[in-house]
Scaffold this active site. Structure first.
Site, PDB file in Angstrom:
ATOM      1  N   ASN A  88      -9.780  -0.712   2.017  1.00 13.97           N
ATOM      2  CA  ASN A  88     -10.944  -0.679   1.737  1.00 13.97           C
ATOM      3  C   ASN A  88     -11.468  -2.886   2.014  1.00 13.97           C
ATOM      4  OD1 ASN A  88     -11.189  -1.574  -1.545  1.00 13.97           O
ATOM      5  ND2 ASN A  88     -12.929  -0.513  -1.429  1.00 13.97           N
ATOM      6  N   LYS A 103     -10.010   3.838   6.938  1.00 12.87           N
ATOM      7  CA  LYS A 103      -8.871   3.216   5.339  1.00 12.87           C
ATOM      8  C   LYS A 103      -8.148   2.895   5.523  1.00 12.87           C
ATOM      9  CE  LYS A 103     -12.546   3.940   1.951  1.00 12.87           C
ATOM     10  NZ  LYS A 103     -13.329   3.867   0.633  1.00 12.87           N
TER      11      LYS A 103
END
Length: 418
Positions: free
Chosen positions: A84, A63
């Protein structure tokens, strides 16, 4: 526009993905292909620059790692410094963060009011950062609890005035479901607990919250809500919020275990097999698991080792079965005599007490039923069955009727009586 959407290629990017609900969730959100992309760190740059995708979800450990390869970040991604969701538009890679919306949805659905209240967030990773951002935006006084920080697990007592606790750590996640990050008894002012874990449905932490009469909510709704916003970015159009509740309900049904308890011979195995076949779940017989673990038949366990040894094997069997998902589990008649078995069954299951008249119960091959009057056994166990059970189902008719009643309750038509 329809052709463009059908040709979209989306997916989930991570290192070790294992089983993921993301393809199933996105299958309900839009008409685009959705795949799992497992990539090692040394393959990440090439995949992001040259991979055949229109949109991506990104999970741990990437991420933050993906950010240098992106051309642009949304305001949320900038704020959280985590991505994300990635979309390719006009040859550019744009990063966004939908976890904020996911946790915001979870908090709103819980009904907990956090403005002006102390909220403890357990953990200091990416999920923690998201929860902290949402909570602070809603006016909470947030304290992050970490293993080595100023506020840690050794000095929780100084935060006994906490109103809400949010667990963002993996403690209690499948398969290590017998663990909890903290003891809630430390917090007399607590109103509710949110746990971003969704497997099991009720972590040990959430079960303790339930026992204390607190709001208790897992992270499945967060998972669905963040996927909904990701789908909007993939397709560049709105998806109705009603989809969140719809998909959440479907996943709950799919993941839920149905647990059958009741006196020996009341029909748990017969009803369970029929029910599992009807609703597409896997049937599991606790007695069969006990014999597999012990390496001998149940009558032989009783004869050679005694009832307490059998009960120990039974708990081991229920521990293995209870933490799985999507099962119909037929338990032994006496599993309710050990309180330790309740959290094992409750963590992923709804518990149904099958009732049949005592004079209709067979005793062949059942050591305790042969050694004791059924009325005496029932007198001891009746209150225990009632304590374990979420619903009561009569099985004095045909097994099809009992299976139908449980199946109806499973899909939300609550025909059983509590």
């Amino acid at each position: 526009m329809l052709t463009e959407v059908i040709n979209m290629k989306c997916g989930l990017l991570g290192r070790k993905l294992g089983h993921s609900y993301s393809p199933q969730i996105h299958g309900h959100l839009g008409d685009y292909d959705y795949a799992l992309f497992e990539k090692e760190p040394d393959a990440l740059e090439d995949f992001l620059q040259n991979g055949d995708f229109t949109g991506l979800n990104v999970t741990v450990p990437y991420k933050k790692t993906v950010i240098p390869y992106l051309d642009m970040l949304s305001d949320r991604a900038q704020q959280l410094r985590a991505v994300n969701t990635i979309v390719r538009r006009g040859g550019k890679l744009i990063g966004h963060n939908t976890d904020f919306f996911g946790f915001e949805t979870m908090l709103r659905k819980s009904g907990l009011q956090v403005a002006g209240k102390k909220v403890l967030v357990l953990g200091s990773g990416g999920a923690s950062n998201t929860a902290v951002a949402v909570l602070r935006e809603q006016g909470a006084n947030v304290v992050v609890i970490s293993r080595s920080g100023e506020d840690n697990y050794e000095n929780l007592g100084k935060h006994a005035d906490a109103a809400v606790i949010v667990n963002t750590t993996p403690v209690g996640m499948y398969p290590e479901t017998d663990r909890s990050p903290i003891d809630l008894a430390v917090f007399p002012a607590l109103e509710g607990v949110l746990d971003v874990i969704y497997n099991p449905a009720r972590t040990k932490l959430l079960q303790q919250a339930e026992e204390l009469g607190l709001v208790a909510m897992n992270g499945l709704l967060m998972l669905v809500a963040q996927a909904k916003e990701s789908a909007e970015w993939f397709m560049d159009r709105k998806v109705d919020d009603s989809k969140i509740a719809e998909i959440h309900g479907l996943l709950q049904q799919q993941m839920e275990n149905i647990i059958l308890i009741g006196m020996p011979g009341c029909g748990k195995s017969s009803v369970g097999r029929l029910l599992a076949d009807r609703i597409g779940k896997t049937f599991a017989d606790a007695d069969g698991m006990i014999e597999a673990l012990a390496g001998k038949s149940i009558p032989k366990i009783f004869a050679e080792d005694g009832e307490e040894s059998f009960r120990d094997w039974e708990t081991k069997a229920l521990a293995q079965l209870g933490k799985q998902s999507g099962l119909v589990i037929a338990t032994g008649g006496g599993c309710v005599t050990k309180a330790r078995n309740y959290p094992l069954l409750h963590q992923n299951g709804t518990i149904f007490w099958l009732q049949r008249d005592l004079d209709e119960l067979p005793t062949d091959g059942r050591p305790l039923s042969q050694a004791n009057r059924l009325s005496d056994l029932y007198a001891v166990r009746k209150s225990l069955y009632a304590h374990f059970a979420d619903y009561v189902v009569d099985n004095n008719g045909c097994i099809e009727e009992a299976a139908q009643a449980i199946g109806d309750c499973h899909v939300g038509v609550r025909t059983g009586s509590q």
